[in-house]
Design a protein around this motif. Structure first.
Motif, PDB file in Angstrom:
ATOM      1  N   LEU A 282      60.120  59.612  66.255  1.00  0.00           N
ATOM      2  CA  LEU A 282      59.358  58.841  67.229  1.00  0.00           C
ATOM      3  C   LEU A 282      60.260  57.887  68.006  1.00  0.00           C
ATOM      4  CD1 LEU A 282      56.170  58.054  65.114  1.00  0.00           C
ATOM      5  CD2 LEU A 282      56.824  60.146  66.321  1.00  0.00           C
ATOM      6  N   GLU A 283      59.891  57.670  69.264  1.00  0.00           N
ATOM      7  CA  GLU A 283      60.675  56.839  70.173  1.00  0.00           C
ATOM      8  C   GLU A 283      60.206  55.377  70.074  1.00  0.00           C
ATOM      9  OE1 GLU A 283      63.133  55.286  72.365  1.00  0.00           O
ATOM     10  OE2 GLU A 283      63.312  57.480  72.378  1.00  0.00           O
ATOM     11  N   PRO A 284      61.079  54.454  69.641  1.00  0.00           N
ATOM     12  CA  PRO A 284      60.680  53.048  69.479  1.00  0.00           C
ATOM     13  C   PRO A 284      60.096  52.430  70.754  1.00  0.00           C
ATOM     14  CG  PRO A 284      62.793  53.441  68.409  1.00  0.00           C
ATOM     15  CD  PRO A 284      62.462  54.688  69.164  1.00  0.00           C
ATOM     16  N   ALA A 285      60.698  52.736  71.919  1.00  0.00           N
ATOM     17  CA  ALA A 285      60.189  52.167  73.174  1.00  0.00           C
ATOM     18  C   ALA A 285      58.780  52.668  73.465  1.00  0.00           C
ATOM     19  CB  ALA A 285      61.128  52.526  74.321  1.00  0.00           C
ATOM     20  N   ALA A 286      58.485  53.903  73.078  1.00  0.00           N
ATOM     21  CA  ALA A 286      57.145  54.464  73.297  1.00  0.00           C
ATOM     22  C   ALA A 286      56.128  53.788  72.380  1.00  0.00           C
ATOM     23  CB  ALA A 286      57.161  55.968  73.064  1.00  0.00           C
TER      24      ALA A 286
ATOM     25  N   LEU B 193      50.454  52.799  63.916  1.00  0.00           N
ATOM     26  CA  LEU B 193      50.293  54.197  64.329  1.00  0.00           C
ATOM     27  C   LEU B 193      49.014  54.795  63.752  1.00  0.00           C
ATOM     28  CD1 LEU B 193      54.007  55.346  63.962  1.00  0.00           C
ATOM     29  CD2 LEU B 193      52.737  55.138  66.103  1.00  0.00           C
ATOM     30  N   ASP B 194      48.704  54.447  62.504  1.00  0.00           N
ATOM     31  CA  ASP B 194      47.468  54.935  61.902  1.00  0.00           C
ATOM     32  C   ASP B 194      46.239  54.292  62.556  1.00  0.00           C
ATOM     33  OD1 ASP B 194      48.335  56.845  60.182  1.00  0.00           O
ATOM     34  OD2 ASP B 194      47.856  55.774  58.337  1.00  0.00           O
TER      35      ASP B 194
ATOM     36  N   LEU C 202      52.663  61.926  72.586  1.00  0.00           N
ATOM     37  CA  LEU C 202      52.547  60.606  73.206  1.00  0.00           C
ATOM     38  C   LEU C 202      53.740  59.698  72.935  1.00  0.00           C
ATOM     39  CD1 LEU C 202      48.755  59.887  72.610  1.00  0.00           C
ATOM     40  CD2 LEU C 202      49.860  60.900  74.619  1.00  0.00           C
ATOM     41  N   VAL C 203      54.277  59.702  71.711  1.00  0.00           N
ATOM     42  CA  VAL C 203      55.350  58.756  71.380  1.00  0.00           C
ATOM     43  C   VAL C 203      56.552  59.414  70.715  1.00  0.00           C
ATOM     44  CG1 VAL C 203      53.770  56.785  71.217  1.00  0.00           C
ATOM     45  CG2 VAL C 203      54.250  58.131  69.169  1.00  0.00           C
TER      46      VAL C 203
ATOM     47  N   ILE D 297      58.168  64.817  76.555  1.00  0.00           N
ATOM     48  CA  ILE D 297      57.699  63.708  75.727  1.00  0.00           C
ATOM     49  C   ILE D 297      58.756  62.610  75.654  1.00  0.00           C
ATOM     50  CG2 ILE D 297      56.239  65.264  74.422  1.00  0.00           C
ATOM     51  CD1 ILE D 297      58.274  65.051  72.122  1.00  0.00           C
ATOM     52  N   PRO D 298      58.344  61.366  75.357  1.00  0.00           N
ATOM     53  CA  PRO D 298      56.992  60.875  75.076  1.00  0.00           C
ATOM     54  C   PRO D 298      56.220  60.635  76.367  1.00  0.00           C
ATOM     55  CG  PRO D 298      58.542  59.056  74.900  1.00  0.00           C
ATOM     56  CD  PRO D 298      59.352  60.288  75.181  1.00  0.00           C
TER      57      PRO D 298
END
Length: 555
Positions: A173-177, A205-206, A223-224, A256-257
């Motif tokens: 997963l992308e931290p900025a996203a 996230l959950d 999305l991320v 993506i993201p």
């Protein structure tokens, strides 16, 4: 791109071989496209399709992805696609895409063939055999795999976007996203903003529906997810931007993201203010070519409602005067016209998991207002209404105009800013030469909004300016009230009392035909209130009836 740049691109998007990705040299497609079974292009396409679909990279060395190029012989990408469909029995055409890359420095050609998943209960055959991948080799399909395909059940509730990706973790997963998603979540749920700041990424996230029990789903990656992890989706997951400008065509590909890359694409679209000059006025109305929210609405709706099982890309085309958004999948519930007024709320969605997450992080809403907002924005900027082209099966095409089509239409909206959205949509149909119902024609003609005779009707040319209309409206309003007042005073002199129902009948034909029955009733009430406040009449209640009489009759 150069050979080195292309190699980096391929390593980033197709970093490993597995059931969803194959790298093959296939230096000469004359022999390798439809050659020896189990060792040619169509065999590998069959094997990929018989799992979950995937990608075949042609013209690179196995394991190293060193670019050697391939001689495409007399194939172009369209011929190759048709050839695959003809040689691979049961191969779906939807989602089948051949992407060609030619290096700018060494002139080497590489193809990436995007292969869709087999249709339900239909294995894909090449050389009259169904293939599957086993480790690094192709084998003829096993009985167990064949049974799994043949016994697939129809499942209307299947949600592609909700599927957990077993080999994906939060490292993908992308931290900025995630940071951007947090911002959207706090805007959507302002009461939870302070609490949200204290959540770990795992908890957030959950809570946002981006993960399920800490597990990464396709929704999460869409999305991320990191761009380098896109291959784990087993889907091309791309938005293609094409721009036509000054006789040239250019563009880019975004993956993506999507929560970040849609904003990047937004920044590439040419948007500027231009002026609309009312007739007989030197003061222009200055409007934006496109509304930023409408652009994002078009892109985000395409992402939310895409039929991902077809494996296709989303396409955004920017022309001189319009934006076009294309995605696979028809309207899932209802017709777009039902959403224009904002009254319809959809009950279900094609991609429930994805839609839920996008709502939570404020990329879309689920109230059916998105389309309504786009139409209102166009009206408020005096521009043509959005168009939905549903003529192509299993595809939605949204066209967003960014300029004037008929000057009379825009001037009509400018001079009559209280015109209803329904009227504006009907007039938009007229300016685009599209048919409208006979009742609508009669109504618009009665209100002098259109001219001509069917089928050749057009937006009225003689449009009074807003300043002139204010004077005329005031004069008309004053005369109308005086006329109604005099008639009522005379009637009360004769009859002493009148009920509200009788006053309605007395005044009804004096009121403008442009008013609805509801508006006429409200106007009658307003004028009666004004006469009472001015000391002309008095109101009493007898039983359930409202009775009016002259004030002097009480003395």
């Amino acid at each position: 791109m150069t050979e080195q740049e292309l190699q980096r691109y391929l390593i980033r998007h197709y970093p490993k071989e597995d059931e969803a990705c194959e790298w093959k040299e296939f230096k000469n497609l004359k022999n390798d496209f439809n050659g020896h079974e189990k060792d040619d292009v169509i065999s590998y396409v069959s094997a990929l399709a018989n799992m979950e679909g995937g990608h075949l990279v042609v013209g690179v060395v196995d394991k190293t992805l060193e670019i050697v190029g391939t001689d495409t012989y007399n194939y172009d990408v369209q011929k190759a696609r048709l050839r695959l469909i003809s040689q691979c029995t049961n191969l779906p055409s939807e989602g089948l895409l051949v992407e060609e890359f030619i290096t700018s420095d060494t002139n080497k050609t590489v193809w990436v063939i995007h292969v869709p998943k087999h249709l339900k209960r239909q294995p894909v055959y090449a050389h009259n055999k169904a293939w599957q991948r086993l480790d690094d080799s192709l084998i003829e399909m096993t009985d167990s795999r064949r049974s799994a395909i043949l016994e697939e059940q129809d499942d209307a509730a299947f949600d592609w976007t909700a599927e957990v990706i077993d080999d994906a973790t939060t490292d993908d997963l992308e931290p900025a996203a995630i940071l951007k998603a947090r911002e959207g979540y706090k805007q959507r749920f302002p009461k939870l903003a302070k609490e949200c700041d204290g959540w770990s990424d795992k908890v957030f996230l959950d809570k946002a529906g981006l993960t399920v029990g800490g597990k990464v789903t396709r929704t999460t990656l869409l999305l991320v997810g990191k761009e380098t992890s896109a291959y784990k989706l087993n889907h091309i997951a791309q938005i293609v931007w094409k721009c036509f400008q000054d006789g040239q065509v250019f563009g880019d590909i975004y993956t993506i993201p999507f929560i970040l890359t849609t904003s990047e694409l937004l920044g590439r679209i040419r948007n500027y203010r231009f002026k609309i000059y009312p007739k007989n006025s030197l003061i222009p109305a200055e409007v934006w070519k496109y509304d930023t929210e409408s652009i994002l609405e078009g892109m985000h709706n395409s992402i939310a409602h895409q039929n991902y099982e077809k494996g296709a890309r989303i396409i955004v085309t920017e022309d001189k005067d319009s934006l076009k958004f294309q995605n696979d999948g028809t309207f899932f519930e209802g017709d777009y016209r039902q959403y224009i007024t904002g009254e319809k709320t959809p009950k279900s969605y094609r991609n429930p998991a994805l839609v839920k997450a996008m709502v939570n992080i404020k990329m879309i809403d689920t109230q059916g207002y998105g389309i309504h907002k786009m139409f209102v924005s166009q009206k408020e900027r005096f521009l043509p209404m959005p168009d939905y082209d549903l003529s192509t099966a299993d595809e939605v095409v949204l066209n967003l105009p960014g300029t004037i089509i008929d000057e009379n239409y825009s001037l009509m909206l400018l001079a009559n800013q209280d015109l209803s959205l329904t009227d504006a949509v009907l007039l938009d149909q007229v300016q685009k030469g599209k048919p409208i119902g006979s009742e609508a024609v009669a109504m618009l003609r009665k209100r002098k909004l259109i001219e001509g005779r069917l089928p050749h009707i057009y937006v009225a040319k003689d449009i009074a300016q807003a300043t002139d209309q204010k004077v005329e409206y005031s004069k008309h309003k004053g005369l109308e009230f005086k006329k109604c007042k005099a008639l009522l005073m005379e009637a009360l002199e004769d009859h002493h009392t009148l009920s509200r129902e009788e006053i309605d009948k007395l005044w009804w034909n004096l009121l403008p035909d442009t008013l609805s029955d509801k508006q006429k009733k409200a106007k009658v009430g307003n004028m009666l209130t004004k006469m009472r406040e001015e000391g002309d009449i008095v109101n009493t209640t007898v039983g359930n009836a409202s009775i009016w009489s002259l004030l002097k009759s009480e003395n």
